[in-house]
Design a protein around this motif. Structure first.
Motif, PDB file in Angstrom:
ATOM      1  N   ALA A  78       0.838  -1.203   0.000  1.00  0.00           N
ATOM      2  CA  ALA A  78       0.000   0.000   0.000  1.00  0.00           C
ATOM      3  C   ALA A  78       0.871   1.252   0.000  1.00  0.00           C
ATOM      4  N   ALA A  79       0.536   2.193  -0.867  1.00  0.00           N
ATOM      5  CA  ALA A  79       1.311   3.426  -1.003  1.00  0.00           C
ATOM      6  C   ALA A  79       0.426   4.465  -1.667  1.00  0.00           C
ATOM      7  N   ASN A  80       0.936   5.678  -1.771  1.00  0.00           N
ATOM      8  CA  ASN A  80       0.133   6.738  -2.392  1.00  0.00           C
ATOM      9  C   ASN A  80       0.496   6.956  -3.852  1.00  0.00           C
ATOM     10  N   LYS A  81       1.473   6.216  -4.370  1.00  0.00           N
ATOM     11  CA  LYS A  81       1.904   6.414  -5.747  1.00  0.00           C
ATOM     12  C   LYS A  81       1.813   5.105  -6.531  1.00  0.00           C
ATOM     13  N   PHE A  82       0.646   4.826  -7.004  1.00  0.00           N
ATOM     14  CA  PHE A  82       0.434   3.805  -8.013  1.00  0.00           C
ATOM     15  C   PHE A  82      -0.910   4.096  -8.651  1.00  0.00           C
ATOM     16  N   PRO A  83      -1.328   3.359  -9.672  1.00  0.00           N
ATOM     17  CA  PRO A  83      -2.498   3.776 -10.467  1.00  0.00           C
ATOM     18  C   PRO A  83      -3.798   3.864  -9.674  1.00  0.00           C
ATOM     19  N   PRO A  84      -4.797   4.552 -10.220  1.00  0.00           N
ATOM     20  CA  PRO A  84      -6.129   4.568  -9.617  1.00  0.00           C
ATOM     21  C   PRO A  84      -6.635   3.149  -9.401  1.00  0.00           C
ATOM     22  N   ILE A  85      -7.355   2.942  -8.311  1.00  0.00           N
ATOM     23  CA  ILE A  85      -7.794   1.598  -7.963  1.00  0.00           C
ATOM     24  C   ILE A  85      -9.277   1.580  -7.637  1.00  0.00           C
ATOM     25  N   CYS A  86      -9.958   0.543  -8.109  1.00  0.00           N
ATOM     26  CA  CYS A  86     -11.375   0.323  -7.841  1.00  0.00           C
ATOM     27  C   CYS A  86     -11.524  -1.065  -7.224  1.00  0.00           C
ATOM     28  N   LEU A  87     -12.054  -1.123  -6.027  1.00  0.00           N
ATOM     29  CA  LEU A  87     -12.234  -2.366  -5.285  1.00  0.00           C
ATOM     30  C   LEU A  87     -13.723  -2.679  -5.214  1.00  0.00           C
ATOM     31  N   ILE A  88     -14.115  -3.837  -5.703  1.00  0.00           N
ATOM     32  CA  ILE A  88     -15.525  -4.213  -5.764  1.00  0.00           C
ATOM     33  C   ILE A  88     -15.716  -5.561  -5.076  1.00  0.00           C
ATOM     34  N   VAL A  89     -16.655  -5.627  -4.154  1.00  0.00           N
ATOM     35  CA  VAL A  89     -16.948  -6.872  -3.447  1.00  0.00           C
ATOM     36  C   VAL A  89     -18.458  -7.070  -3.372  1.00  0.00           C
ATOM     37  N   GLY A  90     -18.863  -8.288  -3.021  1.00  0.00           N
ATOM     38  CA  GLY A  90     -20.273  -8.568  -2.799  1.00  0.00           C
ATOM     39  C   GLY A  90     -20.687  -8.146  -1.396  1.00  0.00           C
ATOM     40  N   GLY A  91     -21.904  -8.505  -1.018  1.00  0.00           N
ATOM     41  CA  GLY A  91     -22.411  -8.161   0.305  1.00  0.00           C
ATOM     42  C   GLY A  91     -21.702  -8.940   1.395  1.00  0.00           C
ATOM     43  N   ARG A  92     -21.345  -8.292   2.475  1.00  0.00           N
ATOM     44  CA  ARG A  92     -20.528  -8.925   3.506  1.00  0.00           C
ATOM     45  C   ARG A  92     -21.212 -10.101   4.188  1.00  0.00           C
ATOM     46  N   ASP A  93     -22.526 -10.180   4.070  1.00  0.00           N
ATOM     47  CA  ASP A  93     -23.224 -11.317   4.689  1.00  0.00           C
ATOM     48  C   ASP A  93     -23.154 -12.582   3.840  1.00  0.00           C
ATOM     49  N   ILE A  94     -22.798 -12.453   2.545  1.00  0.00           N
ATOM     50  CA  ILE A  94     -22.762 -13.624   1.664  1.00  0.00           C
ATOM     51  C   ILE A  94     -21.466 -13.733   0.855  1.00  0.00           C
ATOM     52  N   GLU A  95     -20.556 -12.812   1.018  1.00  0.00           N
ATOM     53  CA  GLU A  95     -19.243 -12.883   0.371  1.00  0.00           C
ATOM     54  C   GLU A  95     -18.375 -13.914   1.107  1.00  0.00           C
ATOM     55  N   PHE A  96     -17.187 -14.211   0.529  1.00  0.00           N
ATOM     56  CA  PHE A  96     -16.197 -14.987   1.258  1.00  0.00           C
ATOM     57  C   PHE A  96     -15.893 -14.283   2.582  1.00  0.00           C
ATOM     58  N   LYS A  97     -15.656 -15.073   3.611  1.00  0.00           N
ATOM     59  CA  LYS A  97     -15.370 -14.498   4.922  1.00  0.00           C
ATOM     60  C   LYS A  97     -14.131 -13.610   4.862  1.00  0.00           C
ATOM     61  N   SER A  98     -14.247 -12.436   5.440  1.00  0.00           N
ATOM     62  CA  SER A  98     -13.162 -11.441   5.550  1.00  0.00           C
ATOM     63  C   SER A  98     -12.874 -10.700   4.250  1.00  0.00           C
ATOM     64  N   ARG A  99     -13.492 -11.097   3.136  1.00  0.00           N
ATOM     65  CA  ARG A  99     -13.147 -10.494   1.845  1.00  0.00           C
ATOM     66  C   ARG A  99     -13.567  -9.027   1.782  1.00  0.00           C
ATOM     67  N   VAL A 100     -14.755  -8.713   2.275  1.00  0.00           N
ATOM     68  CA  VAL A 100     -15.218  -7.322   2.261  1.00  0.00           C
ATOM     69  C   VAL A 100     -14.347  -6.477   3.180  1.00  0.00           C
ATOM     70  N   GLU A 101     -14.078  -6.989   4.359  1.00  0.00           N
ATOM     71  CA  GLU A 101     -13.308  -6.219   5.341  1.00  0.00           C
ATOM     72  C   GLU A 101     -11.872  -5.980   4.865  1.00  0.00           C
ATOM     73  N   GLU A 102     -11.267  -6.966   4.195  1.00  0.00           N
ATOM     74  CA  GLU A 102      -9.913  -6.784   3.669  1.00  0.00           C
ATOM     75  C   GLU A 102      -9.882  -5.673   2.619  1.00  0.00           C
TER      76      GLU A 102
END
Length: 284
Positions: A209-233
């Motif tokens: 993690a840093a402030n100098k790399f390309p724009p990033i878009c993080l997309i996850v499903g709903g935390r109640d039905i996603e893989f465990k910890s995936r939304v929180e990560e």
């Protein structure tokens, strides 16, 4: 930007009256080239049969136009399975590149990262001959593919091996990717702890993690039905990047979608993110 969104209503990102540009996109014809080796001749000369077999990609591109963006897409499958395919973004005026990579347990780390970087490097160096702009290359994928895309975008050594900068990428779009060290990587490197015990080492996107790399878009499903910890990560990644001063971070939690179905929901978001990113950089 950080968003929690339901699928209903997300179509507003793409809605509205058709512009002249959209009309032109609708009239484009598309071509496909398959089974292109993305390693150079010198690498292939010393590669084994499995690396040669997996080191292939397919290109889907708009004909008769120039300067378009490209999405390099990596499939999911836990780094142990799956095969390459184009994401559901055809006929959108962009090129799509579907890349294979070596899989565990036959391949050991960092083989799949080396393959992913080689595929992205090939695209940057070759997409212009199809009409694409090498400065408009996005890396993306679902699940394990999102992990690979994020690692290539965040850790500069992978593209650096090809004399390219990760900062030359237009952006990264991770759909339900693991932000700690991938569970398959942990296992292959000898970790005997529980699968859900997070490790943040050089094989974790969060480690870079840093402030100098390309724009990033993080997309996850709903935390109640996603893989465990995936939304929180992914939420931790978004918050961490913002706190470090990264200027272009988007996070979407798509309620009602699970780990599998979030891929199709993500397509709604991806085009809007790409448009905003290119407009913001002055490349569109």
């Amino acid at each position: 930007m950080i968003f929690r969104a339901v699928l209903i209503g997300m179509g507003c990102l793409l809605s509205g009256s058709a512009s002249l540009a959209e009309s032109a996109v609708a009239k484009l014809e598309y071509g496909t080239e398959n089974n292109i080796a993305y390693y150079d001749a010198a690498t292939l000369a010393r590669a084994d049969g499995y690396q040669k077999e997996q080191g292939k990609l397919d290109v889907y591109y708009p004909k008769g136009t120039k300067g378009f963006a490209t999405v390099v897409w990596f499939h999911g499958g836990g780094l142990t399975g799956g095969s390459r395919y184009f994401p559901n973004l055809k006929d959108q005026g962009v090129a799509l590149v579907a890349a294979s990579y070596r899989l565990a347990p036959k391949a050991q780390p960092p083989a799949y990262l080396e393959d992913s970087a080689a595929a992205v490097a090939w695209v940057i160096k070759n997409i212009e001959r199809y009409g694409g702009d090498p400065k408009k290359v996005f890396v993306s994928g679902h699940s394990a593919g999102a992990y690979l895309a994020t690692m290539i975008a965040m850790d500069p050594k992978w593209l650096g091996a090809h004399k390219l900068s990760n900062q030359s990428l237009a952006g990264v779009i991770a759909v339900s990717g693991q932000m700690t060290s991938h569970f398959t990587v942990k296992k292959q490197r000898g970790d005997k702890g529980p699968e859900l015990r997070p490790i943040i080492d050089e094989y974790a996107p969060l480690y870079h993690a840093a402030n100098k790399f390309p724009p990033i878009c993080l997309i996850v499903g709903g935390r109640d039905i996603e893989f465990k910890s995936r939304v929180e990560e992914n939420e931790l990644m978004a918050v961490t990047l913002r706190n470090l001063g990264h200027k272009s971070v988007e996070f979407y939690e798509m309620a009602g979608l699970d780990h599998g179905t979030v891929e199709q929901g993500a397509m709604i978001i991806m085009r809007g993110f790409m448009q905003r990113t290119l407009q913001g950089s002055g490349n569109e």
